[in-house]
Write a protein that holds these residues in place. Structure first.
Motif: not given
Ligand code: MOO
Ligand SMILES: Nc1nc2c(c(=O)[nH]1)N[C@H]1C(S)=C(S)[C@@H](COP(=O)(O)OP(=O)(O)OC[C@H]3O[C@@H](n4cnc5c(N)ncnc54)[C@H](O)[C@@H]3O)O[C@H]1N2
Length: 579
Positions: A473, A453, A476, A536
C-alpha cells in the motif's frame, strides 16, 4: 529531511558506534529535546508554542483522568476491536466552527478518509470506504503460511518486547490453532533498531566539488585560506588614506587585479567592490558619499569612519579554522563555502548503494489502470525519495509475484541495501518472508506498531546486506521509508541526525488504541493541519503535505505538540525557512 532525530549536540553522531545513541529515545524524550532546543535556538520552523499549551495538557478535569492518563489507559471495552489490527469506530464529533473552517481547506478525519459523502473510514479496511473485500484480500485471511524464527528477531536488551515473558519460539500453528500472533516492534524502538543495524558508511572517498552535492563530509571542513584572503573593498567608491579632502590619484583599483600601489596620507584612488585595497588605506568612501571637484580633489559629503567598508583579511575565517563539522550534508551553500575556502574536491562518505525490487503482478508501468491492473506508484516514487535519504539507487527491478525471481534478485544483488515493495503480508503471493527465510536472513524488525505500514520489516542477509521490506500500500510504503529506511540510510550515508521537529495540532487527531499513527499534515501559522485522503492506499494526502505528524497511541488533542517527520521537500513547506 526526516526526523525524529537526536540533536547533533546531544546525540551528534555519524555512525552507529556512538554510545550516546544507546539512550532510549521515546516521544516524550524527543519532545523534551525540541523544547530545550527551542529555548536555545529561536529560529526553527517547528518552534513549539507557549507554555499555556503545555499547561493545558496538564489540566486534569475534576471528574476524570488527564488526557495523558486517559491515553495510557486501555480503551473502553465497547471500543475494543475484534482483532488486534482494528481500531475502534469513531465517536460522533461535536460541531466546531473553527474545525469546519479548517476542514473546508484541509478536510481531515482519519475515520473519514474517503472523499466526503462516502462511507466513513474503517481502519479494518485500511482507509477504504467499506465494501466487499476483493478476492485477493480474502485470501489473506488464511493462516500465516510460514512460521518465523522469532529467536532471530533482534531486540535491544531491556526493551519491553525482549523483557516480555513467554516462550522464545511460539508453537507452530496447527490447523486447529489460530495463527501465531505477530511480534510487532513499537515504532520508536523500530527506528532505533534500524539506526543501530549498521555501524557506519563506506570508506570515505575524495570527489570533485561538482560530484559532492548531497553527500556527507567525511572530515571537518577546515579553511585552506584566510577569507577574505586580502583586505577588500566592500563598496564601489574610493580608497582613502587619512582625513579628507583627498587628492585623487589617476587610474583605479579593480577586482581581480594585483595589489595597487600604496596610498599616502591625503591620497585617494577609485576602487571597485571586491578589489584589494591599497596599502595605507584607512577607509573606503562610497561613490554616493563623495564628490570630485575640478582640481581632482575628493570631498566627503558624509564622513566615513576608520576602516569603513573595508573587509579585512581573515574577517570570515583564518586558514585552518574549522568551518563545518564532519557529518555535514554537502548542500549548495556548503559547495560554495568549500570553493571559497580553497577546495577543489571534498572527502565524503559515498552513498550507500540501494536496489529497489517492486513486487506485484498487478502493476502497470504506463497507461491507465485496466482489467484489475493498477499503475505502479512506488517504482517512480522511491528512487528520488531514497536519494534524498542519502542513497544511490542503482536499479529498480519489477519482479511481479515470482518467488524465484525474488530469491535470485536478493541472492545476486551487490547493493548494500535492498528495498522491496509489496509482498510483506501473509497472502499466498506474499513472497518476502518465505524468501528471506530460504536465504537464511535474520529479521531485525518484523512488523511495527504503526499505522499505516505495520507489516514493514528489516532483515539482515547472511553476508551483511540489509533488506527493508516496504508494504505494498503506497502510504504504508512511505511509512516504512520514514520508519526503517531513513535511520538505516542516515547512518550508512554518514549523516548526523537532525533536530527533531515538533508542532502543535490545530485539531484533534484520533489515534489507534495501541499503535503509533503517521499522519500527513500541512503547516499553517505554526500549527499542523492533518490532511484528508490519507488512507494506506492513498498518496493524495502526502503529496500535498509538509510533514508527517507522529500521533501516539490514543491520539492527539487540538493544541498538543507532537513530533513531526520531515519529508524530502519539507524545507520548502511553509515558507518560514528562508528568512
Ligand atoms: O498498515 Mo497497512 O499499511 O494499514 O495499509
Ligand atoms: N489478512 C491480512 N491481510 C492484510 C494485512 C493483515 O494484517 N492481515 N495487512 C494489510 C496491510 S496493513 C497492508 S499494508 C498490506 C501489505 O501487503 P503487502 O506488503 O503484502 O503488499 P501487497 O499485497 O503486495 O499489496 C498491497 C496493496 O498495495 C498495492 N500495491 C502493491 N505494490 C504497489 C505499487 N508498487 N504501486 C501501487 N500499489 C501497489 C497492491 O495492489 C495492493 O492493493 O496487506 C494488508 N493485508
Amino acid at each position: 529531511m526526516t526526523a525524529p532525530h537526536g540533536t547533533p549536540s546531544r546525540r551528534g553522531r555519524t555512525n552507529g558506534e556512538d554510545p550516546s545513541v544507546d539512550e532510549d529515545f521515546g516521544a516524550e524524550e524527543a519532545l523534551a529535546l525540541v523544547r530545550d532546543d527551542a529555548r536555545r535556538e529561536p529560529r526553527t520552523r517547528t518552534q513549539t508554542r507557549s507554555g499555556a499549551r503545555q499547561d493545558a495538557r496538564r489540566d486534569t478535569p475534576p471528574d476524570g483522568p488527564s488526557h495523558d492518563e486517559a491515553r495510557r489507559a486501555e480503551p473502553p471495552a465497547r471500543d475494543e476491536p475484534a482483532g488486534r489490527d482494528e481500531a475502534p469506530r469513531p465517536t460522533a464529533r461535536r460541531d466546531q466552527p473553527s474545525r469546519e473552517r479548517a476542514r473546508e481547506q484541509y478536510p481531515h478525519d482519519p475515520y473519514d478518509q474517503a472523499p466526503h459523502g462516502q462511507a466513513p473510514y474503517d481502519q479494518a479496511t485500511h482507509g477504504q470506504a467499506q465494501q466487499a473485500p476483493p478476492a485477493r484480500e480474502s485470501a489473506r485471511t488464511a493462516a500465516r503460511p510460514e512460521v518465523f524464527d522469532f529467536d532471530a528477531v533482534e531486540e535491544p536488551p531491556g526493551t519491553p518486547t525482549a523483557a516480555a515473558p513467554g516462550p522464545a519460539r511460539p508453537p507452530k500453528p496447527t490447523p486447529s490453532s489460530p495463527p501465531t500472533p505477530h511480534p510487532a516492534t513499537p515504532w520508536h524502538q523500530a527506528r532505533r533498531i534500524a539506526e543501530r543495524a549498521v555501524a557506519g558508511g563506506r570508506a570515505p572517498e575524495r570527489v570533485a566539488l561538482a560530484e559532492a552535492g548531497g553527500l556527507v563530509l567525511a572530515a571537518p571542513l577546515a579553511a585552506l585560506t584566510d577569507l577574505p584572503p586580502f583586505d577588500t573593498s566592500a563598496m564601489d567608491g574610493w580608497a582613502v588614506a587619512g582625513p579628507g579632502p583627498w587628492q585623487l590619484r589617476a587610474g583605479g583599483a579593480l577586482a581581480g587585479h594585483a595589489e595597487p600601489k600604496g596610498l599616502e596620507d591625503g591620497e585617494a584612488v577609485a576602487i571597485a567592490t571586491g578589489a584589494r585595497v591599497p596599502y595605507g588605506s584607512t577607509a573606503v568612501l562610497r561613490s554616493e558619499h563623495g564628490q570630485v571637484d575640478a582640481r581632482q580633489r575628493l570631498h566627503a559629503v558624509r564622513e566615513s569612519g576608520q576602516g569603513q567598508d573595508i573587509r579585512p583579511r581573515g574577517q570570515e575565517c583564518r586558514s585552518g579554522d574549522q568551518l563545518l563539522p564532519l557529518g555535514t550534508v554537502v548542500t549548495p551553500a556548503v559547495l560554495g563555502l568549500a570553493a571559497a575556502a580553497g577546495y577543489d574536491g571534498l572527502l565524503v562518505v559515498p552513498r550507500p548503494r540501494v536496489e529497489v525490487l517492486v513486487l506485484g503482478d498487478e502493476l502497470l508501468t504506463s497507461g491507465l489502470p485496466r482489467e484489475g491492473l493498477i499503475r505502479d506508484a512506488l517504482g517512480p516514487m522511491l528512487p528520488s525519495w531514497l536519494r534524498s535519504l542519502g542513497a544511490e539507487v542503482t536499479a529498480v527491478h519489477r519482479l511481479g509475484d515470482d518467488a524465484e525471481a525474488l530469491r535470485t534478485a536478493l541472492a545476486e544483488s551487490t547493493a548494500e541495501v535492498l528495498v522491496t515493495t509489496g509482498g510483506t503480508a501473509a497472502g499466498p503471493l506474499d513472497h518476502v518472508h518465505p524468501t528471506l527465510r530460504r536465504l537464511g536472513a535474520r529479521l531485525l524488525v518484523d512488523g511495527v506498531e504503526v499505522r499505516p505500514g505495520h507489516p514493514m520489516l528489516l532483515a539482515r542477509l547472511p553476508d551483511g546486506r540489509h533488506l527493508v521490506g516496504l508494504p505494498g500500500n503506497p502510504l504504508a510504503a512511505v511509512s516504512g521509508l520514514l520508519t526503517l529506511a531513513e535511520p538505516l540510510l542516515r547512518v550508512l550515508s554518514g549523516r548526523i541526525a537532525a533536530r527533531p521537529g515538533a508542532v502543535a495540532l490545530r485539531e484533534e487527531v484520533p489515534g489507534h488504541p495501541r499503535d503509533t499513527r503517521l499522519v500527513p499534515a500541512v503547516l499553517r501559522e505554526g500549527e499542523a493541519v492533518p490532511l484528508h485522503f490519507s488512507g494506506p492506499a492513498m498518496l493524495r494526502g502526502i503529496a500535498g503535505a509538509d510533514v508527517m505528524v507522529v500521533v501516539p497511541p490514543g491520539g492527539g488533542r487540538a493544541g498538543e505538540e507532537l513530533l513531526t517527520l520531515d519529508l524530502p521537500w519539507s524545507a520548502f513547506g511553509d515558507g518560514e525557512c528562508f528568512t
